[in-house]
Scaffold this active site. Structure first.
Site, PDB file in Angstrom:
ATOM      1  N   SER A 161       0.766  -1.091  -0.117  1.00  0.00           N
ATOM      2  CA  SER A 161      -0.023  -0.022  -0.119  1.00  0.00           C
ATOM      3  C   SER A 161       0.686   1.227   0.095  1.00  0.00           C
ATOM      4  O   SER A 161       1.536   1.485  -0.960  1.00  0.00           O
ATOM      5  CB  SER A 161      -0.878  -0.127   1.156  1.00  0.00           C
ATOM      6  OG  SER A 161      -1.833   0.816   1.065  1.00  0.00           O
ATOM      7  N   HIS A 205      -4.689  -1.749  -4.056  1.00  0.00           N
ATOM      8  CA  HIS A 205      -5.886  -2.009  -3.738  1.00  0.00           C
ATOM      9  C   HIS A 205      -6.916  -1.950  -4.953  1.00  0.00           C
ATOM     10  O   HIS A 205      -8.129  -1.650  -4.795  1.00  0.00           O
ATOM     11  CB  HIS A 205      -6.496  -1.323  -2.616  1.00  0.00           C
ATOM     12  CG  HIS A 205      -5.649  -1.341  -1.385  1.00  0.00           C
ATOM     13  ND1 HIS A 205      -4.922  -2.561  -1.049  1.00  0.00           N
ATOM     14  CD2 HIS A 205      -4.935  -0.360  -0.583  1.00  0.00           C
ATOM     15  CE1 HIS A 205      -4.178  -2.325  -0.068  1.00  0.00           C
ATOM     16  NE2 HIS A 205      -4.096  -0.736   0.130  1.00  0.00           N
TER      17      HIS A 205
END
Length: 245
Positions: free
Chosen positions: A135, A171
């Site tokens: 991330s 994501h």
């Protein structure tokens, strides 16, 4: 024996939950360890940075426990309230793998630059230390990407470290606003060519070349999003190599 070439493993992955609580390192993080080519005469040295999450001590405990189960010599480099080692740049150079956790990529980049870690990471990367993360810990290595660092509405961040000359989308399958924002940012030129990962997928780079996508779970993908000469935004799916469970 460092990695054969400067190596980055940029992911929307890296952890798996244990049946009885806690976390273990998962395939993409372990792939980063493999790429470090550590001699069998010693344990791999992994340094974890949780800057993006504010250096939470409870999370550091999970990192140490997971490292022990994986046979790693683990250190945690904190920057709050002050650096936890005398010389952070030298500490990074002593690692085989550096793994960066998720959270606020905007805050992470600001804090790293205050402490000179932007130049320290480049030196470590060029020396063969494998850099990786999930991330925020993925986006940071690129020119920028999409982030919720500034609030619930996703925005662009464009001041990444730029070790990799692309945008990064994380994501990609689990947060519905990610894909359209990537396409919009590429279309308007805010981001150049952008490399994206579904949850459970990582991208492996040798130097600045994307060499493969890898996955911890089945059915997931990676994607390259480009703006063509006529202005059309084109997304190409990359099928990842499935890593061992």
């Amino acid at each position: 024996m460092p990695a054969e070439r400067p190596t980055i493993v940029a992911t929307s992955a890296g952890w798996r939950r244990r049946e009885r609580g806690g976390l273990d390192w998962a395939g993409t993080a372990l792939e980063a360890v493999r790429l470090a080519r550590v001699p069998t005469t010693r344990r791999p040295r992994l340094t974890y940075l949780g800057t993006a999450g504010g250096d939470q001590r409870t999370w550091a405990a999970e990192v140490h426990a997971a490292g022990a189960r994986a046979g790693l010599d683990t250190t945690v480099l904190d920057l709050f309230p002050m650096p936890s080692v005398e010389d952070p740049a030298l500490h990074l150079l002593d690692a085989d793998v550096v793994w960066v956790g998720g959270g606020s990529v905007a805050n992470l980049l600001a804090v790293w630059r205050v402490h000179g870690l932007d130049t320290a990471f480049r030196a470590a990367w060029e020396a063969g230390v494998v850099l990786g993360g999930v991330s925020a810990g993925s986006i940071c290595w690129f020119t920028g990407g999409t982030t919720d660092s500034f609030g619930p509405q996703l925005r662009a961040v464009t001041n990444g470290l730029g070790l990799l000359p692309y945008g990064n989308g994380v994501h990609y399958d689990s947060e519905a606003r990610r894909r359209p924002l990537v396409h919009a940012l590429v279309g308007e030129g805010t981001l150049g060519e952008t490399h994206c990962t579904d949850d459970g997928v990582g991208l492996v780079y040798a130097g600045t070349e994307l060499v493969e996508a890898v996955a911890e779970v089945d059915g997931k993908g990676a994607y390259v999003v480009r703006r063509e000469a006529g202005g059309e935004v084109v997304e190409t799916r990359l099928e990842p190599r499935r890593l061992p469970s």
